[in-house]
Scaffold this active site. Sequence first.
Site, short mmCIF file in Angstrom:
data_model
loop_
_atom_site.label_atom_id
_atom_site.label_comp_id
_atom_site.label_asym_id
_atom_site.label_seq_id
_atom_site.Cartn_x
_atom_site.Cartn_y
_atom_site.Cartn_z
N LYS A 149 31.91 73.25 45.29
CA LYS A 149 31.83 71.81 45.58
C LYS A 149 31.70 71.06 44.26
O LYS A 149 30.82 71.37 43.44
CB LYS A 149 30.64 71.51 46.50
CG LYS A 149 30.35 70.01 46.69
CD LYS A 149 29.22 69.74 47.68
CE LYS A 149 28.81 68.27 47.66
NZ LYS A 149 27.68 67.97 48.56
N LYS A 161 22.77 56.63 50.21
CA LYS A 161 21.50 57.35 50.06
C LYS A 161 20.42 56.32 49.74
O LYS A 161 20.41 55.73 48.67
CB LYS A 161 21.62 58.37 48.93
CG LYS A 161 22.49 59.56 49.29
CD LYS A 161 22.44 60.63 48.23
CE LYS A 161 23.35 61.78 48.59
NZ LYS A 161 22.87 62.59 49.72
N ASP A 173 25.39 67.18 42.24
CA ASP A 173 26.16 67.53 43.44
C ASP A 173 27.45 68.28 43.10
O ASP A 173 28.27 68.54 43.98
CB ASP A 173 26.46 66.27 44.26
CG ASP A 173 26.51 66.55 45.75
OD1 ASP A 173 25.93 67.57 46.17
OD2 ASP A 173 27.12 65.76 46.48
N ASP A 233 28.10 60.62 54.11
CA ASP A 233 27.30 61.41 53.16
C ASP A 233 27.49 62.92 53.37
O ASP A 233 27.02 63.72 52.56
CB ASP A 233 25.82 61.02 53.29
CG ASP A 233 24.99 61.51 52.10
OD1 ASP A 233 25.60 61.93 51.08
OD2 ASP A 233 23.76 61.48 52.18
N GLU A 235 30.03 64.55 52.75
CA GLU A 235 31.34 64.53 52.09
C GLU A 235 31.71 65.88 51.47
O GLU A 235 32.89 66.19 51.33
CB GLU A 235 31.35 63.44 51.02
CG GLU A 235 30.76 63.84 49.64
CD GLU A 235 29.32 64.31 49.70
OE1 GLU A 235 28.60 63.85 50.61
OE2 GLU A 235 28.92 65.13 48.86
N ARG A 237 31.53 68.93 52.57
CA ARG A 237 32.31 69.80 53.47
C ARG A 237 33.73 69.29 53.65
O ARG A 237 34.64 70.07 53.95
CB ARG A 237 31.57 69.93 54.81
CG ARG A 237 31.40 68.62 55.52
CD ARG A 237 30.41 68.69 56.67
NE ARG A 237 29.01 68.73 56.20
CZ ARG A 237 27.97 68.82 57.01
NH1 ARG A 237 28.15 68.89 58.33
NH2 ARG A 237 26.75 68.83 56.52
C1 TOD Z 1 23.87 65.27 55.54
C2 TOD Z 1 24.80 66.00 56.46
C3 TOD Z 1 24.08 65.78 54.13
C4 TOD Z 1 23.02 65.34 53.16
C5 TOD Z 1 23.19 65.99 51.81
C6 TOD Z 1 24.45 65.48 51.15
C7 TOD Z 1 18.49 65.54 54.09
C8 TOD Z 1 18.22 65.30 52.78
C9 TOD Z 1 17.14 65.88 52.16
C10 TOD Z 1 16.58 66.93 54.24
C11 TOD Z 1 19.24 63.65 55.42
O1 TOD Z 1 18.09 63.40 55.66
O2 TOD Z 1 20.14 62.88 55.73
C12 TOD Z 1 19.62 64.96 54.77
C13 TOD Z 1 17.67 66.36 54.82
C14 TOD Z 1 16.31 66.70 52.88
N1 TOD Z 1 20.80 64.73 53.99
C15 TOD Z 1 21.65 65.70 53.72
O3 TOD Z 1 21.39 66.85 53.91
C16 TOD Z 1 24.12 63.80 55.63
O4 TOD Z 1 22.10 65.67 50.99
O5 TOD Z 1 24.53 64.34 50.79
N2 TOD Z 1 25.49 66.29 51.01
O6 TOD Z 1 26.63 65.84 50.50
ZN ZN Z 2 27.10 65.88 48.42
ZN ZN Z 3 26.45 63.66 50.61
#
Ligand code: TOD
Ligand code: ZN
Ligand code: ZN
Length: 383
Positions: A149, A161, A173, A233, A235, A237
């Site tokens: 990624k 975020k 990231d 967010d 993104e 995948r």
């Molecule tokens: C999620 C599918 C992806 C996103 C990830 C990302 C989270 C963050 C920190 C626990 C959330 O609360 O929305 C979570 C859970 C701790 N966010 C994620 O896991 C939207 O960080 O941005 N991936 O690209």
């Molecule tokens: Zn990401």
């Molecule tokens: Zn993300």
Amino acid sequence: MFPWELINSQEEIQSFGESARLSAYKDNRFNSKRDDKKVLKEIEFLNLNKFKNINFNETEYICEGVELARRLVAAPPNSLTPLEMSRQASKIAKDHGLEIKILEKNECEDLGMGAYLAVAKGSDLEPKFIHLTLKSKSPVKEKIALVGKGLTFDSGGYNLKVGASQIEMMKYDMGGSAAVLGAAKALGAIKPDGLEIHFIVAACENMINGSAVHPGDVIKASNGKTIEINNTDAEGRLTLADALTYASNLKPDSIIDLATLTGAIVVALGNDVAGFWTNNNMMAKDLKTASSQAGEELWQMPLQKSYKDGLKSHIADMKNTGPRAGGSITAALFLEEFFDKNINWAHIDIAGTCWTDKNKGIHPSGATGYGVKTLVQWIKNKR
Ligand code: TOD
Ligand code: ZN
Ligand code: ZN
């Protein structure tokens, strides 16, 4: 004083050298100490008579791979852009004789990479799809694809975020692509025989502008599957969907992808252990062996089929985001839709392990370079 009598094998003395070098790593590129000399110049081993002909070349190559990964991850997002990542890949290709192909946006369009390009749309920076190939001199016994990624920054997009989501850390990231490029550098120097290894990164930024993807958009990936983007967010995948399809079309025996994919894996395993998923028991065993030899902790997670329901969409073939519970598992199940089922595949979620705020000896606080050593060891074990 180190108890030398505890060291009984070449591997152990090599690991010791590796740890000494990697724990002395310093990164002064972005401060005024940038012209200082290296802190560690030489490691001298005394009393190694019982080990004849120890070769530290590979140790050095691996350390250089780990250090490259750390530099890539730690570089701020205005420095390590998708273009800069493609330049770094070109340098690896030039230094170690790998083939390189950088696909521009229009070429990705021609390949139908609607998932990857949907993510890249909201950025002023051009996406760069990076494909390095390490060929073998002798006949190829096994073909491998390593996919990383490569979000050089993840703002979240319109699902911005906010709050405690640590948007200011989102340069990390691209930790998966850093591990893949670090492994490319190390393996380019080691040149394992009989293997053809592909290194693939769909690099871009997840940003917001007037042409950014909307929450709710439906897009089509390069394997023809349609995706409702219910959360911009998720993104990573989406970029991996097209990168995995591309990898799958190369017809490799196995694919490993690495990604800072979910916060859920951090909740599950914390910052010292990465999670992995695989469709093949042999691969699970080999990865566990390699990670334990490399000293990088890895824990197998389930491809829980019943959670697939969480990705059902009323309008498209699937959604990109499932429920919060089991979030790293639905992410893995999503990825599974984008390669040939006959290919051995493993997905490693390094969201917790690619960065550390603590000084952990072997990795000073900051980017850890997690993944490089396990990937290289997994490949070395095929000799
Ligand atoms: C999620 C599918 C992806 C996103 C990830 C990302 C989270 C963050 C920190 C626990 C959330 O609360 O929305 C979570 C859970 C701790 N966010 C994620 O896991 C939207 O960080 O941005 N991936 O690209
Ligand atoms: Zn990401
Ligand atoms: Zn993300």
